[in-house]
Design a protein around this motif. Structure first.
Motif, PDB file in Angstrom:
ATOM      1  N   TRP A 100      -0.681   6.818  -4.078  1.00 47.00           N
ATOM      2  CA  TRP A 100      -0.831   8.162  -4.642  1.00 47.00           C
ATOM      3  C   TRP A 100      -1.371   9.132  -3.599  1.00 47.00           C
ATOM      4  O   TRP A 100      -0.967  10.287  -3.501  1.00 47.00           O
ATOM      5  N   LEU A 160      -9.195  14.967  -0.843  1.00 44.40           N
ATOM      6  CA  LEU A 160      -8.846  13.988  -1.873  1.00 44.40           C
ATOM      7  C   LEU A 160      -9.732  12.772  -1.670  1.00 44.40           C
ATOM      8  O   LEU A 160     -10.331  12.589  -0.620  1.00 44.40           O
ATOM      9  N   ARG A 193       1.295  10.209  -1.004  1.00 42.34           N
ATOM     10  CA  ARG A 193       2.195  11.262  -1.514  1.00 42.34           C
ATOM     11  C   ARG A 193       1.471  12.606  -1.520  1.00 42.34           C
ATOM     12  O   ARG A 193       2.018  13.633  -1.134  1.00 42.34           O
ATOM     13  N   GLU A 194       0.228  12.595  -1.970  1.00 42.53           N
ATOM     14  CA  GLU A 194      -0.543  13.833  -2.062  1.00 42.53           C
ATOM     15  C   GLU A 194      -0.817  14.395  -0.658  1.00 42.53           C
ATOM     16  O   GLU A 194      -0.658  15.597  -0.425  1.00 42.53           O
ATOM     17  N   TYR A 197      -9.135  21.784   1.116  1.00 45.46           N
ATOM     18  CA  TYR A 197      -8.559  20.735   0.273  1.00 45.46           C
ATOM     19  C   TYR A 197      -9.143  19.375   0.658  1.00 45.46           C
ATOM     20  O   TYR A 197      -9.413  19.107   1.818  1.00 45.46           O
ATOM     21  N   THR A 232      -8.533  15.104  -6.508  1.00 51.88           N
ATOM     22  CA  THR A 232      -7.869  15.918  -5.486  1.00 51.88           C
ATOM     23  C   THR A 232      -8.323  17.368  -5.590  1.00 51.88           C
ATOM     24  O   THR A 232      -8.932  17.781  -6.580  1.00 51.88           O
ATOM     25  N   ARG A 278       2.300  15.893   0.758  1.00 55.48           N
ATOM     26  CA  ARG A 278       2.629  17.176   0.114  1.00 55.48           C
ATOM     27  C   ARG A 278       1.737  18.292   0.661  1.00 55.48           C
ATOM     28  O   ARG A 278       2.215  19.352   1.061  1.00 55.48           O
ATOM     29  N   VAL A 279       0.440  18.013   0.733  1.00 59.35           N
ATOM     30  CA  VAL A 279      -0.507  19.054   1.153  1.00 59.35           C
ATOM     31  C   VAL A 279      -0.309  19.398   2.629  1.00 59.35           C
ATOM     32  O   VAL A 279      -0.267  20.583   2.997  1.00 59.35           O
TER      33      VAL A 279
END
Ligand SMILES: Cc1cc2nc3c(=O)[nH]c(=O)nc-3n(C[C@H](O)[C@H](O)[C@H](O)COP(=O)(O)OP(=O)(O)OC[C@H]3O[C@@H](n4cnc5c(N)ncnc54)[C@H](O)[C@@H]3O)c2cc1C
Length: 393
Positions: free
Chosen positions: A213, A360, A216-217, A358, A369, A220-221
């Protein structure tokens, strides 16, 4: 007793401060000596921000002298050269020798280049305060040179940064650099449209310790910030301003950052201590070096068994710090002739930032996140600073 602690990083400083406090409250006069090559404690986990001017340089180090002023810890500034268990001494690079009754090794890790030709010579590491300052100055110089040149090809190379390794260091640095690039272009006059940041990871996951997970995050970020992520991509060789990647591909980059892994300091193996494949000294559940009754180790330099997972404990600042605290109690037990307690890794989770806005992580195992994660990461950092600065820290 003479207790010598090698390394004033997260594990070493915690062990020294806590042990000093425990010895004093137990009315003991044992001598604690802390050794580090630098006169300061580095906050390695914020170095990606130092390297991108995200914080003031002084915010990533603490001078040791004022921190030790009200403590009985004796500080020796010197590089450690070797450990000689048979003679119970440590030899220092300045020729001095230190005798010990108990020894703590908390020397952290070194950048691991694998066997990639040219990696050590032609890339920049990010593992110490000095590395961070050098990398920051290098980037400023590259962007300034790009602003001066009229050759578009040269400009593009100067403004390309390739980061090898998609772990903590690589991902955090990529996110910070993407944000800093705006300011850097404004300050130097380099064209923002020509800035490229490539993050290259040879496995199929970024931040693999968090699971899929998080990959992927993170992808993306980072992608939204303009970082190109290349997974399953092996770097085969490095030349000046050039990466050779599997499949006969090349990437030209004026800045190549090596965040491809860490290994235990070579001096551990050279001193004849038992080490694992990554050069980390092997310890038992008490953090005692295998076959060495008087030597303990903690932090990134140690291969510490995680019995419940059948693996070793991850190399992070939070584990290192708690291992240092644990060793302080163990050493008090040793000097008082009591049996120590085994070390149990406390799994509170980890947090990682992806740029200034940002983060996570998995606090207590729960995926988190965005802004809440960022607030939590900042809170953890502030807490750490308070424990270092505080009177009984
Ligand atoms: C850019 C970056 C970002 C990171 N971000 C995070 C994060 O967000 N969260 C997290 O938990 N972890 C993070 N980490 C990992 C974390 O910083 C390490 O796990 C942690 O520093 C390990 O602590 P330590 O006490 O084992 O070693 P260190 O903190 O490295 O301390 C080792 C000490 O030993 C000294 N030393 C080394 N060799 C010698 C020698 N031969 N002679 C004398 N002194 C010597 C060094 O000067 C240093 O003071 C990050 C690491 C990097 C590089």
């Amino acid at each position: 007793m003479q207790i010598v602690i090698l390394g004033a990083g997260y594990a070493g400083i915690r062990a020294a401060f806590d042990l000093d406090h425990l010895l004093r409250t137990h009315g003991r006069a044992d001598q604690v000596t802390l050794v580090d090559r630098n006169p300061y404690h580095q906050l390695i986990q914020v170095l990606h921000r130092t390297a991108t001017a995200g914080i003031e340089t002084h915010e990533s180090i603490y001078a040791l002298e004022p921190l030790l002023r009200n403590r009985s810890v004796h500080f020796v500034q010197a590089g450690v050269q070797a450990i000689v268990p048979l003679e119970r001494i440590v030899t220092l690079e300045n020729g001095q020798q230190l005798a010990y009754d108990r020894l703590v090794i908390a020397l952290g890790a070194e950048t691991a280049y694998g066997h990639v030709p040219g990696a050590r010579e032609y890339s920049l590491p990010l593992h110490t305060y000095e590395h961070a300052l050098h990398l920051r100055d290098h980037l400023i110089a590259q962007f300034s040179a790009a602003a001066r040149t009229s050759d578009p090809r040269e400009q593009r190379i100067l403004l390309t940064t390739a980061i090898v390794g998609g772990g903590y260091t690589g991902c955090q640095f990529a996110g910070e650099l993407a944000a800093w690039a705006d300011d850097l272009c404004e300050q130097t006059g380099a064209p923002r449209s020509e800035v490229r940041i490539a993050l290259i990871e040879h496995e199929s996951l970024l931040l693999k310790q968090f699971g899929e997970w998080a990959t992927r995050e993170a992808e993306r970020v980072l992608d939204a910030q303009g970082v190109s992520v290349y997974l399953n991509t092996d770097v085969e060789a490095v030349e000046p301003n050039l990466l050779h990647v599997a499949g006969n591909r090349v990437l030209r980059a004026g800045t190549i950052v090596w965040a491809g892994g860490i290994q235990g300091p070579a001096l551990l193996r050279e001193s004849g201590l038992p080490v694992d494949a990554a050069g980390r000294v092997r310890v038992d559940r008490y953090l005692r070096v295998e076959d060495q009754a008087l030597i303990f180790a903690a932090g990134d330099c140690a291969a510490i068994p995680d019995v419940s997972e059948g693996t070793t404990v991850p190399a992070t600042a939070s584990y290192a710090m708690r291992q240092g605290a644990h060793l302080a109690e163990t050493l008090l037990a040793e000097v008082e002739g009591r049996a120590p307690r085994p070390y149990e890794p406390l799994k509170l989770g980890e947090m990682v930032s992806l740029g200034p806005h940002y983060a996570l992580g998995n606090p207590l195992g729960i995926p988190l996140t965005g802004y809440p994660a960022l607030l939590m990461k900042k809170g953890i950092e502030q807490y750490y600073r308070a424990t270092i600065e505080g009177p009984l820290a």
